[in-house]
Motif scaffolding. Structure first.
Motif, PDB file in Angstrom:
ATOM      1  N   SER A  40      55.215 -28.679  82.379  1.00  0.00           N
ATOM      2  CA  SER A  40      54.349 -28.293  81.260  1.00  0.00           C
ATOM      3  C   SER A  40      55.192 -27.970  80.026  1.00  0.00           C
ATOM      4  N   TRP A  41      54.577 -28.146  78.864  1.00  0.00           N
ATOM      5  CA  TRP A  41      55.324 -27.852  77.638  1.00  0.00           C
ATOM      6  C   TRP A  41      55.531 -26.355  77.488  1.00  0.00           C
ATOM      7  N   GLN A  42      54.664 -25.531  78.090  1.00  0.00           N
ATOM      8  CA  GLN A  42      54.858 -24.081  78.043  1.00  0.00           C
ATOM      9  C   GLN A  42      56.114 -23.673  78.808  1.00  0.00           C
ATOM     10  N   ARG A  43      56.352 -24.341  79.948  1.00  0.00           N
ATOM     11  CA  ARG A  43      57.577 -24.058  80.718  1.00  0.00           C
ATOM     12  C   ARG A  43      58.808 -24.438  79.903  1.00  0.00           C
ATOM     13  N   LEU A  44      58.747 -25.602  79.262  1.00  0.00           N
ATOM     14  CA  LEU A  44      59.869 -26.022  78.420  1.00  0.00           C
ATOM     15  C   LEU A  44      60.088 -25.038  77.271  1.00  0.00           C
ATOM     16  N   LEU A  45      58.998 -24.593  76.677  1.00  0.00           N
ATOM     17  CA  LEU A  45      59.100 -23.655  75.561  1.00  0.00           C
ATOM     18  C   LEU A  45      59.736 -22.340  76.004  1.00  0.00           C
ATOM     19  N   LEU A  46      59.290 -21.793  77.102  1.00  0.00           N
ATOM     20  CA  LEU A  46      59.835 -20.520  77.570  1.00  0.00           C
ATOM     21  C   LEU A  46      61.300 -20.632  77.978  1.00  0.00           C
ATOM     22  N   TRP A  47      61.647 -21.738  78.644  1.00  0.00           N
ATOM     23  CA  TRP A  47      63.037 -21.917  79.073  1.00  0.00           C
ATOM     24  C   TRP A  47      63.964 -22.239  77.912  1.00  0.00           C
ATOM     25  N   ALA A  48      63.427 -22.698  76.794  1.00  0.00           N
ATOM     26  CA  ALA A  48      64.259 -22.905  75.609  1.00  0.00           C
ATOM     27  C   ALA A  48      64.317 -21.647  74.750  1.00  0.00           C
ATOM     28  N   ALA A  49      63.214 -20.919  74.659  1.00  0.00           N
ATOM     29  CA  ALA A  49      63.166 -19.727  73.805  1.00  0.00           C
ATOM     30  C   ALA A  49      63.983 -18.575  74.380  1.00  0.00           C
ATOM     31  N   GLY A  50      63.982 -18.433  75.694  1.00  0.00           N
ATOM     32  CA  GLY A  50      64.736 -17.334  76.309  1.00  0.00           C
ATOM     33  C   GLY A  50      66.219 -17.365  75.977  1.00  0.00           C
ATOM     34  N   PRO A  51      66.908 -18.461  76.298  1.00  0.00           N
ATOM     35  CA  PRO A  51      68.332 -18.526  75.945  1.00  0.00           C
ATOM     36  C   PRO A  51      68.585 -18.498  74.439  1.00  0.00           C
ATOM     37  N   GLY A  52      67.656 -19.043  73.660  1.00  0.00           N
ATOM     38  CA  GLY A  52      67.811 -18.991  72.205  1.00  0.00           C
ATOM     39  C   GLY A  52      67.778 -17.563  71.692  1.00  0.00           C
ATOM     40  N   CYS A  53      66.860 -16.759  72.201  1.00  0.00           N
ATOM     41  CA  CYS A  53      66.782 -15.350  71.802  1.00  0.00           C
ATOM     42  C   CYS A  53      68.014 -14.579  72.264  1.00  0.00           C
ATOM     43  N   VAL A  54      68.503 -14.891  73.448  1.00  0.00           N
ATOM     44  CA  VAL A  54      69.717 -14.233  73.945  1.00  0.00           C
ATOM     45  C   VAL A  54      70.909 -14.597  73.059  1.00  0.00           C
ATOM     46  N   ALA A  55      70.979 -15.847  72.619  1.00  0.00           N
ATOM     47  CA  ALA A  55      72.071 -16.265  71.734  1.00  0.00           C
ATOM     48  C   ALA A  55      71.996 -15.529  70.399  1.00  0.00           C
ATOM     49  N   LEU A  56      70.795 -15.327  69.872  1.00  0.00           N
ATOM     50  CA  LEU A  56      70.664 -14.560  68.627  1.00  0.00           C
ATOM     51  C   LEU A  56      71.111 -13.117  68.813  1.00  0.00           C
ATOM     52  N   ALA A  73      74.144 -22.067  65.523  1.00  0.00           N
ATOM     53  CA  ALA A  73      74.637 -23.190  66.327  1.00  0.00           C
ATOM     54  C   ALA A  73      74.584 -22.853  67.814  1.00  0.00           C
ATOM     55  N   ALA A  74      74.961 -21.638  68.151  1.00  0.00           N
ATOM     56  CA  ALA A  74      74.879 -21.204  69.555  1.00  0.00           C
ATOM     57  C   ALA A  74      73.424 -21.176  70.024  1.00  0.00           C
ATOM     58  N   MET A  75      72.500 -20.796  69.139  1.00  0.00           N
ATOM     59  CA  MET A  75      71.083 -20.773  69.485  1.00  0.00           C
ATOM     60  C   MET A  75      70.581 -22.170  69.796  1.00  0.00           C
ATOM     61  N   VAL A  76      70.970 -23.157  69.000  1.00  0.00           N
ATOM     62  CA  VAL A  76      70.540 -24.538  69.232  1.00  0.00           C
ATOM     63  C   VAL A  76      71.099 -25.058  70.554  1.00  0.00           C
ATOM     64  N   VAL A  77      72.353 -24.782  70.831  1.00  0.00           N
ATOM     65  CA  VAL A  77      72.959 -25.210  72.097  1.00  0.00           C
ATOM     66  C   VAL A  77      72.273 -24.519  73.278  1.00  0.00           C
ATOM     67  N   ALA A  78      71.997 -23.235  73.129  1.00  0.00           N
ATOM     68  CA  ALA A  78      71.329 -22.500  74.217  1.00  0.00           C
ATOM     69  C   ALA A  78      69.926 -23.041  74.457  1.00  0.00           C
ATOM     70  N   CYS A  79      69.214 -23.380  73.396  1.00  0.00           N
ATOM     71  CA  CYS A  79      67.874 -23.972  73.553  1.00  0.00           C
ATOM     72  C   CYS A  79      67.960 -25.315  74.270  1.00  0.00           C
ATOM     73  N   ALA A  80      68.952 -26.118  73.921  1.00  0.00           N
ATOM     74  CA  ALA A  80      69.116 -27.419  74.564  1.00  0.00           C
ATOM     75  C   ALA A  80      69.447 -27.269  76.049  1.00  0.00           C
ATOM     76  N   VAL A  81      70.297 -26.332  76.378  1.00  0.00           N
ATOM     77  CA  VAL A  81      70.638 -26.104  77.780  1.00  0.00           C
ATOM     78  C   VAL A  81      69.416 -25.604  78.553  1.00  0.00           C
ATOM     79  N   GLY A  82      68.628 -24.735  77.936  1.00  0.00           N
ATOM     80  CA  GLY A  82      67.404 -24.266  78.574  1.00  0.00           C
ATOM     81  C   GLY A  82      66.414 -25.391  78.813  1.00  0.00           C
ATOM     82  N   LEU A  83      66.284 -26.301  77.854  1.00  0.00           N
ATOM     83  CA  LEU A  83      65.417 -27.464  78.033  1.00  0.00           C
ATOM     84  C   LEU A  83      65.920 -28.358  79.158  1.00  0.00           C
TER      85      LEU A  83
END
Length: 91
Positions: A40-56, A73-83
């Motif tokens: 689901s896109w909600q799962r993708l969103l949550l798994w990308a937002a979590g690491p992005g917030c941690v990076a911030l 830049a770290a936030m974008v990489v973290a979001c990509a890894v979460g996805l």
């Protein structure tokens, strides 16, 4: 500073991570429609937002203030890894 101002600061701090995660999750669902059919896109969103917030938060701790390009830049990489983890990792 009252409670509304504090809430406004917190929301504005996390907005870049949530916006990037939302755009990335929707783009991933569109580009890899067949591969991500069962995710689901909600799962993708949550798994990308979590690491992005941690990076911030990590950037805030390391640099002492927000808004550094290295943090974004770290936030974008973290979001990509979460996805990657949410879409093609364990299910």
């Amino acid at each position: 500073m009252d409670a509304f101002d504090a809430l406004n600061h917190v929301v504005n701090f996390f907005t870049p991570a949530i916006a990037v995660s939302l755009i990335a999750a929707l783009a991933a669902k569109l580009m890899w429609r067949a591969e991500l059919k069962g995710v689901s896109w909600q799962r993708l969103l949550l798994w990308a937002a979590g690491p992005g917030c941690v990076a911030l938060l990590a950037g805030l701790v390391v640099f002492g203030h927000d808004g550094k390009m290295a943090t974004y830049a770290a936030m974008v990489v973290a979001c990509a890894v979460g996805l990657l983890w949410a879409g093609w990792g364990r299910r």
